[in-house]
Design a protein around this motif. Structure first.
Motif, PDB file in Angstrom:
ATOM      1  N   VAL A   1       1.224  -1.391  -0.271  1.00 41.04           N
ATOM      2  CA  VAL A   1       0.464  -0.410  -0.166  1.00 41.04           C
ATOM      3  C   VAL A   1       0.766   1.385   0.123  1.00 41.04           C
ATOM      4  O   VAL A   1       2.497   0.959   0.595  1.00 41.04           O
ATOM      5  N   SER A   2       0.266   2.617  -0.415  1.00 38.90           N
ATOM      6  CA  SER A   2       1.332   3.950  -0.110  1.00 38.90           C
ATOM      7  C   SER A   2       0.864   3.915   1.189  1.00 38.90           C
ATOM      8  O   SER A   2       0.011   4.028   1.893  1.00 38.90           O
ATOM      9  N   SER A   3       2.122   4.142   0.839  1.00 41.05           N
ATOM     10  CA  SER A   3       3.055   5.013   2.669  1.00 41.05           C
ATOM     11  C   SER A   3       1.839   5.961   2.705  1.00 41.05           C
ATOM     12  O   SER A   3       1.086   5.791   4.339  1.00 41.05           O
ATOM     13  N   LYS A   4       1.023   6.752   1.686  1.00 37.69           N
ATOM     14  CA  LYS A   4      -0.170   8.005   1.808  1.00 37.69           C
ATOM     15  C   LYS A   4      -1.120   7.597   2.564  1.00 37.69           C
ATOM     16  O   LYS A   4      -1.793   7.580   3.596  1.00 37.69           O
ATOM     17  N   LEU A   5      -1.802   6.197   1.891  1.00 36.48           N
ATOM     18  CA  LEU A   5      -2.769   5.796   2.178  1.00 36.48           C
ATOM     19  C   LEU A   5      -2.785   4.787   3.368  1.00 36.48           C
ATOM     20  O   LEU A   5      -3.948   4.526   4.498  1.00 36.48           O
ATOM     21  N   PHE A   6      -1.730   4.342   3.685  1.00 35.11           N
ATOM     22  CA  PHE A   6      -1.203   3.115   4.894  1.00 35.11           C
ATOM     23  C   PHE A   6      -1.857   4.802   6.170  1.00 35.11           C
ATOM     24  O   PHE A   6      -2.031   4.149   7.217  1.00 35.11           O
ATOM     25  N   ARG A   7      -0.583   5.208   6.427  1.00 29.88           N
ATOM     26  CA  ARG A   7      -1.552   6.338   6.835  1.00 29.88           C
ATOM     27  C   ARG A   7      -2.483   6.936   7.654  1.00 29.88           C
ATOM     28  O   ARG A   7      -3.242   7.097   8.829  1.00 29.88           O
ATOM     29  N   GLU A   8      -3.629   7.492   6.481  1.00 28.36           N
ATOM     30  CA  GLU A   8      -4.251   7.970   6.565  1.00 28.36           C
ATOM     31  C   GLU A   8      -6.167   7.072   6.495  1.00 28.36           C
ATOM     32  O   GLU A   8      -6.885   7.387   7.299  1.00 28.36           O
TER      33      GLU A   8
END
Length: 449
Positions: free
Chosen positions: A211-218
């Motif tokens: 998963v993209s790091s942005k989507l993981f964080r959000e």
């Protein structure tokens, strides 16, 4: 694995929806010697099976072992409601096919880039898994090849397919990104993500989620998954680190050189990094992954080189059916001031603010056609002034472009056809729209002396 009996010999099964997925499921049911029935809005001439209308009473068809639902059919369809009330299992075409597949299975979803990444991941694994096959929402329906002795399959999975599916027990899943799309069906972004996240085998420690790091964080981090999670992005600490200027991707296993990767744009480096992590997690050897990077040719209608005419390069990105897709592709585009961007079609339920911000940052010319001109035209005009050309059709916009080039009014190096809209106001699908664009470029090139 499946929540239905895979031995369907002599049992009656209803297929709801006569599209590509439904027809593939019908053929698989024949192969399994079941008794298939087709329920569709209208008869399909090539289908020999019993046809029933959409207003059918399922009680009159009992016994029914199963209902196989096509992804385009609404979950609120009357037949689905009847099946639930009669305790008849309802499965998606993908879930149905999953019950028969014995190879390694990867699934890829996201708002944008999933077709490219599906084909790319399969390509990167082709040497380690000869016969690897891509399908699902791209190419062939899963039911077409799920019983074949294929060592590995990579499926593009849409939110519609995932919303209908129970646990698919994938070996590797990928979620590339998330932006508002298909909200006419899902209602909210949260519900849309809920459908996408069904791709994850959350409680299986042997499952790998990329998963993209942005989507993981959000969002993904809040799911508290027990599976292995790997992230890609440009920050240190990711499992795949993208370095744009060097065009390299660093993982724990290797430093991959992407200078020879044929697809341009930072968004395609993100797709490549996701594909590399998925390939590594599936057992692909870094040396074979690296050797395959340069030979991937991309997909039709997705930043496809459409040729040259009048000294101008043309790019066909007809697969851009929402603003997020267009902006992902154009965000790293160089020489915007000598580029004409062609937008148009039927806009989706998205805020136009990101589009306005993008255009304010600089763009040579914009052609706006179709229903979009009535929705975006006035606001874009205040930004671009006479560098915005509004047209009813793509053909009309192209005619203006040819005249502007010949008279010297517009001095351009590139024309990018990235509509950022659905095609259904004037075309059957984005493929037909893209082919129309390609044909106009060819005609223009043939007119040159």
């Amino acid at each position: 694995m499946a929540n239905f009996p895979t031995s369907l010999l002599g049992q009656r099964v209803l297929v709801l929806g006569g599209g590509v997925s439904g027809m593939a499921a019908l053929r698989l049911l024949r192969e399994r010697q079941a008794i298939p029935l087709l329920c569709n809005s209208e008869p399909v001439p090539s289908v020999a099976e019993t046809f029933v209308k959409e207003d059918v009473s399922l009680a009159s068809l009992l016994p029914l072992a199963l209902v196989v639902k096509s992804p385009g059919v609404s979950p609120g369809h009357a037949v689905i409601k009847q099946a639930h009330s009669l305790m008849i299992p309802v499965v998606s075409e993908v879930e149905f096919a999953r019950g028969f597949f014995t190879g390694k299975l990867l699934g890829i979803t996201g708002t944008d880039g999933k077709s490219t990444t599906t084909a790319l991941t399969c390509h990167l694994l082709s040497k380690d898994f000869p016969g690897a096959t891509a399908g699902g929402n791209i190419g062939h329906a899963f039911s077409e090849f799920c019983t074949k002795p294929i060592p590995l399959a990579v499926l593009e999975l849409s939110s519609y397919q995932l919303q209908d599916s129970g646990p698919l027990q994938l070996d590797v899943s990928v979620i590339l990104n998330l932006a508002p799309d298909h909200l006419e069906r899902h209602g909210t972004l949260d519900e849309y993500f809920s459908a996408k996240s069904r791709i994850i085998d959350r409680n299986n420690p042997r499952h790998t989620l990329v998963v993209s790091s942005k989507l993981f964080r959000e969002r993904v981090q809040k799911l508290n998954c027990l599976c292995r999670v790997q992230t890609f992005g440009r920050e240190q600490g990711n499992d795949a680190i993208i370095l744009d200027e060097a065009r390299t991707i660093q993982t724990a296993q290797a430093l991959y050189d992407a200078k020879s990767f044929p697809l341009s744009g930072g968004h395609n480096l993100e797709n490549l990094s996701a594909a590399i992590l998925a390939a590594e997690a599936s057992g692909g050897k870094p040396v074979n992954i690296q050797s395959a990077i340069s030979s991937f040719t991309g997909l039709p209608h997705r930043f496809q080189n459409a040729g040259r005419a009048a000294g101008i390069s043309f790019i066909n990105d007809s697969k851009s059916t929402n603003l997020h897709s267009m902006l992902a592709g154009m965000s790293t585009w160089k020489d915007r001031k000598t580029t004409c961007l062609i937008l148009g079609g039927r806009p989706k339920s998205e805020s136009p603010e990101p589009l306005k911000d993008f255009l304010k940052a600089g763009m040579g010319w914009v052609i706006l056609f179709g229903e979009a001109r009535n929705i975006w035209g006035e606001e874009i005009s205040t930004i671009l002034g006479d560098r915005l050309i509004q047209a009813d059709t793509l053909e009309e916009g192209f005619a203006w472009l040819k005249n502007a080039i010949r008279t010297g009014r517009a001095k351009l190096q590139s024309v990018v056809f990235s509509p950022a809209c659905a095609s259904f106001d004037q075309y059957k699908n984005f493929e037909e729209r893209g082919e129309h664009f390609l044909s106009m470029v060819r005609r223009w090139a043939e007119e040159e002396p």
